[in-house]
Design a protein around this motif. Structure first.
Motif, PDB file in Angstrom:
ATOM      1  N   PRO A 189     -23.012   0.908 -90.802  1.00 30.44           N
ATOM      2  CA  PRO A 189     -23.592   1.031 -89.458  1.00 30.44           C
ATOM      3  C   PRO A 189     -24.250  -0.256 -88.962  1.00 30.44           C
ATOM      4  CG  PRO A 189     -24.105   2.970 -90.731  1.00 30.44           C
ATOM      5  CD  PRO A 189     -23.431   2.007 -91.670  1.00 30.44           C
ATOM      6  N   GLN A 249     -21.506  -2.534 -87.411  1.00 29.04           N
ATOM      7  CA  GLN A 249     -20.745  -2.037 -86.264  1.00 29.04           C
ATOM      8  C   GLN A 249     -21.326  -2.595 -84.968  1.00 29.04           C
ATOM      9  OE1 GLN A 249     -18.057  -0.075 -86.192  1.00 29.04           O
ATOM     10  NE2 GLN A 249     -18.033   0.992 -88.147  1.00 29.04           N
ATOM     11  N   LEU A 301     -21.211  -1.534 -81.341  1.00 31.50           N
ATOM     12  CA  LEU A 301     -20.817  -0.457 -80.440  1.00 31.50           C
ATOM     13  C   LEU A 301     -21.281  -0.756 -79.022  1.00 31.50           C
ATOM     14  CD1 LEU A 301     -21.689   2.659 -82.617  1.00 31.50           C
ATOM     15  CD2 LEU A 301     -19.510   1.500 -82.400  1.00 31.50           C
ATOM     16  N   PHE A 307     -15.939   1.125 -82.339  1.00 32.79           N
ATOM     17  CA  PHE A 307     -16.085   1.631 -83.704  1.00 32.79           C
ATOM     18  C   PHE A 307     -14.902   1.170 -84.537  1.00 32.79           C
ATOM     19  CE2 PHE A 307     -15.776   4.672 -87.142  1.00 32.79           C
ATOM     20  CZ  PHE A 307     -17.089   4.842 -87.525  1.00 32.79           C
ATOM     21  N   LEU A 324     -28.241   6.014 -81.783  1.00 30.01           N
ATOM     22  CA  LEU A 324     -27.424   5.127 -82.607  1.00 30.01           C
ATOM     23  C   LEU A 324     -28.292   4.082 -83.308  1.00 30.01           C
ATOM     24  CD1 LEU A 324     -24.301   4.612 -80.322  1.00 30.01           C
ATOM     25  CD2 LEU A 324     -24.393   5.858 -82.482  1.00 30.01           C
ATOM     26  N   GLN A 325     -29.267   3.538 -82.605  1.00 28.72           N
ATOM     27  CA  GLN A 325     -30.151   2.553 -83.232  1.00 28.72           C
ATOM     28  C   GLN A 325     -31.014   3.206 -84.312  1.00 28.72           C
ATOM     29  OE1 GLN A 325     -32.073   0.703 -79.886  1.00 28.72           O
ATOM     30  NE2 GLN A 325     -30.378  -0.734 -79.581  1.00 28.72           N
ATOM     31  N   TYR A 352     -27.279   1.747 -86.411  1.00 27.29           N
ATOM     32  CA  TYR A 352     -26.336   0.941 -85.641  1.00 27.29           C
ATOM     33  C   TYR A 352     -27.151  -0.054 -84.816  1.00 27.29           C
ATOM     34  CZ  TYR A 352     -22.815   4.386 -86.938  1.00 27.29           C
ATOM     35  OH  TYR A 352     -21.980   5.206 -87.644  1.00 27.29           O
ATOM     36  N   THR A 381     -25.990  -2.120 -81.277  1.00 28.55           N
ATOM     37  CA  THR A 381     -25.544  -1.279 -80.171  1.00 28.55           C
ATOM     38  C   THR A 381     -26.103  -1.799 -78.858  1.00 28.55           C
ATOM     39  OG1 THR A 381     -25.507   0.621 -81.647  1.00 28.55           O
ATOM     40  CG2 THR A 381     -25.516   1.078 -79.302  1.00 28.55           C
TER      41      THR A 381
END
Length: 112
Positions: A35, A38, A40, A60, A103-104, A108, A111
């Motif tokens: 993660p 990534q 995103l 992704f 997401l954070q 991730y 993002t």
């Protein structure tokens, strides 16, 4: 009208190539990045959706089952519908800020 069935040869009847084979080439299986690695992108989109707004998550890199799992978690958190198509997650409605925050929180970090 009858529908054509997908055959392994994709309509090829005869070939003069002596090395030709009807077996499809194996697809590359990419490992899912961590993660933190990534990148995103979360955007809002209305194109070709009859004016309805969707939250679109792209970028992704990984296995299909991992993006399906992430999409299901996001849809559950938002309490709305959506889908995963062609490596993109679609969430029905304007949930951009919430999705970026979740997401954070899940790791991730890159993002946007």
């Amino acid at each position: 009208m009858s529908k054509k069935k997908n055959t392994p040869g994709h309509g090829i009847v005869y070939s003069t190539d002596p090395n030709f084979s009807l077996e499809p080439e194996p697809e590359e299986v990419t490992d899912t990045l961590a993660p933190a690695e990534q990148i995103l992108r979360v955007t809002l989109d209305k194109k070709q959706r009859a004016g309805k707004v969707v939250t679109l998550i792209t970028g992704f890199i990984g296995k299909e089952e991992d993006i399906e799992k992430l999409g299901k978690e996001l849809k559950t958190k938002c309490g709305t519908g959506g889908s995963v198509k062609e490596g993109e997650i679609l969430i029905q409605g304007d949930y951009k800020e919430k999705v970026v925050k979740w997401l954070q929180d899940w790791g991730y970090k890159k993002t946007k």
